[in-house]
Write an enzyme that holds these catalytic residues in place. Structure first.
Site, PDB file in Angstrom:
ATOM      1  N   GLU A  79       0.805  -1.216   0.000  1.00  0.00           N
ATOM      2  CA  GLU A  79       0.000   0.000   0.000  1.00  0.00           C
ATOM      3  C   GLU A  79       0.844   1.275   0.000  1.00  0.00           C
ATOM      4  O   GLU A  79       0.306   2.369  -0.188  1.00  0.00           O
ATOM      5  CB  GLU A  79      -0.955  -0.012   1.196  1.00  0.00           C
ATOM      6  CG  GLU A  79      -2.051  -1.066   1.038  1.00  0.00           C
ATOM      7  CD  GLU A  79      -2.954  -1.201   2.240  1.00  0.00           C
ATOM      8  OE1 GLU A  79      -2.583  -0.720   3.323  1.00  0.00           O
ATOM      9  OE2 GLU A  79      -4.042  -1.798   2.093  1.00  0.00           O
ATOM     10  N   GLU A 110       7.863 -21.930   7.586  1.00  0.00           N
ATOM     11  CA  GLU A 110       8.370 -21.038   8.627  1.00  0.00           C
ATOM     12  C   GLU A 110       9.471 -21.678   9.479  1.00  0.00           C
ATOM     13  O   GLU A 110      10.045 -21.014  10.339  1.00  0.00           O
ATOM     14  CB  GLU A 110       7.236 -20.583   9.540  1.00  0.00           C
ATOM     15  CG  GLU A 110       6.639 -21.669  10.410  1.00  0.00           C
ATOM     16  CD  GLU A 110       5.572 -21.112  11.352  1.00  0.00           C
ATOM     17  OE1 GLU A 110       5.710 -21.351  12.569  1.00  0.00           O
ATOM     18  OE2 GLU A 110       4.628 -20.455  10.885  1.00  0.00           O
TER      19      GLU A 110
END
Length: 271
Positions: A79, A110
Protein backbone atom coordinates in the site's frame (compact mmCIF):
# COMPACT_ATOMS: atom_id res chain seq x y z
CA UNK A 1 8.70 -21.67 26.44
CA UNK A 2 5.28 -20.76 27.81
CA UNK A 3 3.85 -17.91 25.74
CA UNK A 4 1.00 -15.47 26.28
CA UNK A 5 -0.19 -15.91 22.71
CA UNK A 6 -0.72 -19.64 23.28
CA UNK A 7 -2.28 -19.35 26.75
CA UNK A 8 -5.88 -20.37 27.27
CA UNK A 9 -8.67 -17.96 26.36
CA UNK A 10 -10.49 -16.06 29.10
CA UNK A 11 -13.67 -17.55 27.62
CA UNK A 12 -14.81 -21.15 27.37
CA UNK A 13 -17.67 -23.16 25.88
CA UNK A 14 -17.65 -20.85 22.87
CA UNK A 15 -19.84 -23.21 20.88
CA UNK A 16 -22.60 -22.72 23.47
CA UNK A 17 -22.62 -18.91 23.15
CA UNK A 18 -25.21 -17.12 21.05
CA UNK A 19 -24.03 -15.11 18.05
CA UNK A 20 -24.69 -11.95 20.06
CA UNK A 21 -22.51 -13.20 22.92
CA UNK A 22 -19.72 -14.25 20.58
CA UNK A 23 -19.63 -10.85 18.88
CA UNK A 24 -19.86 -8.89 22.13
CA UNK A 25 -17.04 -10.88 23.74
CA UNK A 26 -14.77 -10.62 20.69
CA UNK A 27 -15.42 -6.88 20.58
CA UNK A 28 -14.62 -6.62 24.28
CA UNK A 29 -11.29 -8.31 23.71
CA UNK A 30 -10.53 -6.21 20.62
CA UNK A 31 -10.90 -3.03 22.67
CA UNK A 32 -7.83 -4.02 24.70
CA UNK A 33 -5.54 -3.99 21.66
CA UNK A 34 -5.00 -0.21 21.23
CA UNK A 35 -4.24 0.03 24.95
CA UNK A 36 -1.52 -2.61 24.57
CA UNK A 37 -0.11 -0.75 21.56
CA UNK A 38 -0.05 2.48 23.57
CA UNK A 39 2.30 0.87 26.09
CA UNK A 40 4.71 0.09 23.23
CA UNK A 41 4.85 3.60 21.73
CA UNK A 42 8.37 4.32 23.07
CA UNK A 43 9.65 1.14 21.37
CA UNK A 44 7.89 2.04 18.11
CA UNK A 45 9.31 5.57 18.28
CA UNK A 46 12.88 4.27 18.64
CA UNK A 47 12.42 1.95 15.67
CA UNK A 48 10.98 4.65 13.39
CA UNK A 49 13.65 7.15 14.45
CA UNK A 50 16.34 4.65 13.44
CA UNK A 51 14.73 3.70 10.10
CA UNK A 52 14.20 7.23 8.74
CA UNK A 53 17.86 8.29 8.43
CA UNK A 54 18.70 4.92 6.87
CA UNK A 55 16.05 5.43 4.20
CA UNK A 56 17.17 9.02 3.64
CA UNK A 57 20.53 7.50 2.70
CA UNK A 58 19.00 5.17 0.11
CA UNK A 59 17.97 2.28 2.33
CA UNK A 60 14.87 0.17 1.94
CA UNK A 61 12.54 -1.40 4.48
CA UNK A 62 11.96 -5.16 4.49
CA UNK A 63 9.21 -6.95 6.40
CA UNK A 64 9.66 -10.70 6.93
CA UNK A 65 7.08 -13.01 8.45
CA UNK A 66 5.16 -16.26 8.17
CA UNK A 67 1.42 -16.87 7.95
CA UNK A 68 -0.74 -13.99 9.14
CA UNK A 69 2.32 -11.98 10.13
CA UNK A 70 3.83 -12.33 6.68
CA UNK A 71 0.56 -11.39 4.99
CA UNK A 72 0.23 -8.26 7.12
CA UNK A 73 3.74 -7.19 6.15
CA UNK A 74 2.96 -7.68 2.46
CA UNK A 75 -0.28 -5.73 2.86
CA UNK A 76 1.50 -2.77 4.45
CA UNK A 77 4.32 -2.79 1.91
CA UNK A 78 1.97 -3.07 -1.08
CA UNK A 79 0.00 0.00 0.00
CA UNK A 80 3.00 2.35 0.18
CA UNK A 81 3.45 2.92 -3.59
CA UNK A 82 -0.15 3.94 -4.38
CA UNK A 83 -0.49 5.98 -1.19
CA UNK A 84 2.82 7.81 -1.27
CA UNK A 85 4.05 7.48 -4.85
CA UNK A 86 7.20 5.61 -3.83
CA UNK A 87 8.87 2.85 -5.87
CA UNK A 88 7.58 -0.70 -5.39
CA UNK A 89 10.99 -1.81 -4.11
CA UNK A 90 11.25 0.77 -1.31
CA UNK A 91 9.13 -1.16 1.21
CA UNK A 92 9.20 -4.91 0.57
CA UNK A 93 7.08 -7.58 2.24
CA UNK A 94 8.39 -11.15 2.22
CA UNK A 95 6.45 -14.19 3.44
CA UNK A 96 7.78 -17.64 4.27
CA UNK A 97 6.85 -19.96 1.43
CA UNK A 98 6.80 -17.21 -1.18
CA UNK A 99 3.81 -15.59 -2.85
CA UNK A 100 1.88 -18.89 -2.85
CA UNK A 101 1.69 -18.55 0.95
CA UNK A 102 -0.25 -15.28 0.67
CA UNK A 103 -3.34 -17.35 -0.11
CA UNK A 104 -2.49 -20.89 0.98
CA UNK A 105 -0.46 -22.16 3.92
CA UNK A 106 2.85 -23.67 2.80
CA UNK A 107 3.81 -26.62 4.99
CA UNK A 108 6.93 -26.14 7.16
CA UNK A 109 7.87 -22.89 5.36
CA UNK A 110 8.37 -21.04 8.63
CA UNK A 111 10.72 -23.66 10.10
CA UNK A 112 13.79 -22.91 7.94
CA UNK A 113 16.03 -20.34 9.69
CA UNK A 114 18.16 -19.77 6.58
CA UNK A 115 15.41 -19.10 4.05
CA UNK A 116 14.48 -15.52 4.99
CA UNK A 117 17.97 -14.20 4.30
CA UNK A 118 18.00 -16.02 0.97
CA UNK A 119 14.67 -14.37 0.15
CA UNK A 120 16.01 -10.92 1.08
CA UNK A 121 19.11 -11.41 -1.05
CA UNK A 122 16.94 -11.88 -4.14
CA UNK A 123 16.32 -8.14 -3.89
CA UNK A 124 19.97 -7.32 -3.22
CA UNK A 125 20.70 -5.36 -0.09
CA UNK A 126 22.78 -2.40 1.03
CA UNK A 127 24.10 -1.22 4.38
CA UNK A 128 21.24 1.27 4.80
CA UNK A 129 18.47 -1.32 4.53
CA UNK A 130 16.31 -2.15 7.56
CA UNK A 131 14.62 -5.47 8.31
CA UNK A 132 11.59 -5.86 10.57
CA UNK A 133 10.68 -9.39 11.61
CA UNK A 134 6.98 -9.93 12.35
CA UNK A 135 5.93 -12.90 14.48
CA UNK A 136 3.16 -12.95 17.07
CA UNK A 137 4.82 -15.78 18.97
CA UNK A 138 8.34 -14.38 18.67
CA UNK A 139 9.59 -17.93 18.08
CA UNK A 140 9.33 -18.38 14.29
CA UNK A 141 12.66 -19.79 12.98
CA UNK A 142 12.25 -18.16 9.54
CA UNK A 143 11.99 -14.71 11.13
CA UNK A 144 14.61 -15.18 13.84
CA UNK A 145 17.12 -16.55 11.32
CA UNK A 146 16.44 -13.65 8.98
CA UNK A 147 17.13 -11.06 11.67
CA UNK A 148 20.31 -12.84 12.80
CA UNK A 149 21.62 -12.74 9.23
CA UNK A 150 20.59 -9.10 8.85
CA UNK A 151 22.53 -8.24 12.01
CA UNK A 152 25.59 -10.07 10.73
CA UNK A 153 25.37 -8.11 7.46
CA UNK A 154 25.32 -4.83 9.38
CA UNK A 155 21.68 -3.94 8.70
CA UNK A 156 19.25 -2.34 11.14
CA UNK A 157 16.87 -4.91 12.62
CA UNK A 158 13.58 -4.57 14.45
CA UNK A 159 10.64 -6.80 15.24
CA UNK A 160 6.95 -6.80 16.10
CA UNK A 161 5.90 -9.56 18.47
CA UNK A 162 3.09 -10.17 20.95
CA UNK A 163 5.02 -12.07 23.62
CA UNK A 164 7.35 -10.52 26.17
CA UNK A 165 10.95 -11.77 26.35
CA UNK A 166 10.80 -13.82 23.15
CA UNK A 167 13.78 -15.21 21.20
CA UNK A 168 12.87 -12.83 18.36
CA UNK A 169 13.02 -9.75 20.59
CA UNK A 170 16.39 -10.93 21.91
CA UNK A 171 17.77 -10.96 18.35
CA UNK A 172 16.23 -7.68 17.17
CA UNK A 173 18.24 -4.51 17.77
CA UNK A 174 14.99 -2.56 18.26
CA UNK A 175 12.17 -4.84 19.37
CA UNK A 176 8.51 -3.84 19.61
CA UNK A 177 6.57 -6.03 22.03
CA UNK A 178 2.79 -5.59 22.11
CA UNK A 179 1.41 -8.05 24.66
CA UNK A 180 -2.31 -8.32 23.95
CA UNK A 181 -2.96 -11.36 26.15
CA UNK A 182 -4.75 -14.62 25.33
CA UNK A 183 -6.79 -14.82 22.14
CA UNK A 184 -10.58 -15.27 22.19
CA UNK A 185 -10.05 -18.59 20.42
CA UNK A 186 -6.98 -20.00 22.15
CA UNK A 187 -3.87 -19.56 20.02
CA UNK A 188 -5.68 -17.88 17.10
CA UNK A 189 -3.16 -15.08 16.68
CA UNK A 190 -4.84 -13.75 13.53
CA UNK A 191 -7.21 -12.06 15.99
CA UNK A 192 -5.87 -9.65 18.65
CA UNK A 193 -2.24 -10.24 17.80
CA UNK A 194 -2.87 -9.67 14.10
CA UNK A 195 -4.82 -6.50 14.87
CA UNK A 196 -1.96 -5.22 17.02
CA UNK A 197 0.60 -5.97 14.30
CA UNK A 198 -1.54 -4.15 11.70
CA UNK A 199 -1.79 -1.07 13.95
CA UNK A 200 1.96 -1.01 14.54
CA UNK A 201 2.74 -1.48 10.84
CA UNK A 202 0.38 1.41 10.03
CA UNK A 203 2.26 3.56 12.52
CA UNK A 204 5.71 2.62 11.26
CA UNK A 205 5.12 3.05 7.52
CA UNK A 206 2.99 6.18 7.89
CA UNK A 207 5.45 7.88 10.25
CA UNK A 208 8.39 6.96 8.02
CA UNK A 209 6.67 8.28 4.89
CA UNK A 210 5.70 11.54 6.60
CA UNK A 211 9.28 12.05 7.79
CA UNK A 212 10.53 11.30 4.26
CA UNK A 213 8.41 14.21 3.02
CA UNK A 214 5.66 12.21 1.33
CA UNK A 215 2.83 14.12 3.06
CA UNK A 216 2.14 17.86 2.91
CA UNK A 217 -0.10 19.23 5.64
CA UNK A 218 -2.28 16.17 6.01
CA UNK A 219 -2.53 15.26 2.34
CA UNK A 220 -1.12 12.37 0.26
CA UNK A 221 0.32 14.74 -2.33
CA UNK A 222 2.37 12.04 -4.12
CA UNK A 223 -0.35 9.37 -4.37
CA UNK A 224 -0.72 7.45 -7.62
CA UNK A 225 -3.71 8.45 -9.76
CA UNK A 226 -4.76 4.86 -10.36
CA UNK A 227 -8.55 5.32 -10.45
CA UNK A 228 -11.24 7.99 -10.76
CA UNK A 229 -11.75 8.20 -7.01
CA UNK A 230 -8.12 9.16 -6.51
CA UNK A 231 -8.21 11.62 -9.41
CA UNK A 232 -11.21 13.28 -7.76
CA UNK A 233 -9.43 13.31 -4.40
CA UNK A 234 -6.36 14.88 -5.98
CA UNK A 235 -8.50 17.46 -7.75
CA UNK A 236 -10.05 18.52 -4.43
CA UNK A 237 -6.58 18.78 -2.87
CA UNK A 238 -5.46 21.10 -5.65
CA UNK A 239 -8.63 23.18 -5.35
CA UNK A 240 -8.02 23.56 -1.61
CA UNK A 241 -4.36 24.51 -2.10
CA UNK A 242 -4.78 26.90 -5.03
CA UNK A 243 -8.37 28.12 -5.14
CA UNK A 244 -8.68 26.90 -8.74
CA UNK A 245 -12.06 25.71 -10.02
CA UNK A 246 -12.57 21.97 -10.32
CA UNK A 247 -12.15 21.72 -14.10
CA UNK A 248 -8.83 23.61 -14.09
CA UNK A 249 -7.56 21.75 -11.00
CA UNK A 250 -8.27 18.37 -12.65
CA UNK A 251 -6.61 19.53 -15.86
CA UNK A 252 -3.45 20.49 -13.98
CA UNK A 253 -3.48 17.23 -12.01
CA UNK A 254 -3.64 15.11 -15.15
CA UNK A 255 -1.03 17.26 -16.88
CA UNK A 256 1.52 17.13 -14.06
CA UNK A 257 0.77 13.65 -12.69
CA UNK A 258 0.59 14.41 -8.98
CA UNK A 259 -0.91 16.88 -6.54
CA UNK A 260 2.53 18.04 -5.47
CA UNK A 261 3.72 18.70 -9.03
CA UNK A 262 0.48 20.48 -9.97
CA UNK A 263 0.57 22.78 -6.93
CA UNK A 264 4.27 23.50 -7.49
CA UNK A 265 3.53 24.41 -11.10
CA UNK A 266 0.70 26.69 -10.00
CA UNK A 267 2.94 28.42 -7.45
CA UNK A 268 5.72 28.82 -10.02
CA UNK A 269 3.26 30.38 -12.47
CA UNK A 270 2.24 32.99 -9.92
CA UNK A 271 5.81 34.29 -9.58
Amino acid sequence: MSTTTESSSFYDNLEQMSISELLANMNKEDQTVPLAVAKSLPQIERLVAAIVPKMEQGGRLFYIGAGTSGRLGILDASECPPTYGVPHDLVIGIIAGGDTAIRKAVENAEDDPAQAWEDIQKFGFNENDSVIGIAASGTTPYVIGGLKAANEAGLLSGCITCNAGSPLAAVAQLPVEVVVGPEFVTGSTRMKSGTAQKLVLNMISTSVMIKLGKVKGNKMVDMQLSNEKLVNRGTRMIMDATGLPAEKAKEMLLEHGSVRAAVNAFEAGKK
